[in-house]
Design an enzyme around this catalytic site. Sequence first.
Site, PDB file in Angstrom:
ATOM      1  NE  ARG A 238      -4.187  -1.639   0.102  1.00  0.00           N
ATOM      2  CZ  ARG A 238      -4.233  -2.740  -0.622  1.00  0.00           C
ATOM      3  NH1 ARG A 238      -3.194  -3.059  -1.387  1.00  0.00           N
ATOM      4  NH2 ARG A 238      -5.303  -3.528  -0.604  1.00  0.00           N
ATOM      5  CG  ASP A 262       1.979  -2.809  -8.185  1.00  0.00           C
ATOM      6  OD1 ASP A 262       1.996  -2.541  -9.401  1.00  0.00           O
ATOM      7  OD2 ASP A 262       1.029  -3.409  -7.638  1.00  0.00           O
ATOM      8  CD  GLU A 267      -2.324   2.824  -5.217  1.00  0.00           C
ATOM      9  OE1 GLU A 267      -3.070   1.864  -5.294  1.00  0.00           O
ATOM     10  OE2 GLU A 267      -1.103   2.734  -5.054  1.00  0.00           O
TER      11      GLU A 267
END
Length: 334
Positions: A238, A262, A267
Amino acid sequence: MKIIMYNVRQDTEGRFVREWAKETGNEVKVVHEPLSADNVNLMKGCDGLDILQTMPIGDEAVYKQIADMGIRQITCRMVGINMIDLAACKKYNLKVTHVPVYSPRAIAEMGVAHAMYLLRRIGEYRYEMDHNADFSWPANLMSNEIFNLTVGLIGLGNIGSATAQIYKALGAKVIAFDPSYNPADEPFVTYVDSADEVIKNADILSLHVPLLPSTKGMIGAEQLKMMKNSAYLINMSRGGLVDTEALIQALKNHEIAGAGLDTLADETTYFGKKVTPADVPADYKELAAMPNVTITPHSAFFTETAVRNMVRIGLNDVVTIVNGGRSRNEVFLG
């Protein structure tokens, strides 16, 4: 039984939903957008609810509407449940399930892929070739081999364990910190006493913990300074676990060698979507311009195996709960 599913992409999940509905004889109503106060009314007449969210579904009134329409559960076809108000669920007697294991290896493999790309300096070589027509082998880009390195994991759940197994198979020494000890991981991991010990000793530091008040910003300026200058930070978990601004400064100051991400803290405004260039945040642009940083749009889970399992496990849990059963994936509401 009629189940409503929110945030379904027809080009990926759609076929797995259709396959499941045909096999089980249940009806599935598909909504392409995430659940929100604007579309909660669409579940009227349905028996069960299945969602995929990266943002909160709304305030307490939304949970009351769900309960008032006769729904008795919320199934989240993902691991994280930080977007769910568990107190509101308890208040309105809404059981919550999630999919804690759909394909741990999918996320683990992506993390290792980021790490190996960084370790072998591929982005940095590409930068020199593309920007400076430099196809030489500069001494500062000499890389190491994974069997010489220590991989440190913070969090050793299903994904952390799968990550440990891959790195161990590649010959790395793997150390980890997790408050819960699992003897099944003994062949792959050496447990250490604290997260700080992992941070200080890892050549590759990989995060595998949920985003909670206690873990938010757990990797900040202080922790980045603890890391080896030659170490890489990998975050497949996260974005909120890492202080993005502190990470940018640490990279600029060469306090760490690089980062594989990632996920980023902001985001939800753009990952998983097609946006205009003006909507791309400045911190993403700054990180993406660095040749020693890799970024993917929270897509580590995005394999055929994982998506199929998310759909099928989630829908099976809806049926179980609606029929009065108990799922092993039920979340404790306190």
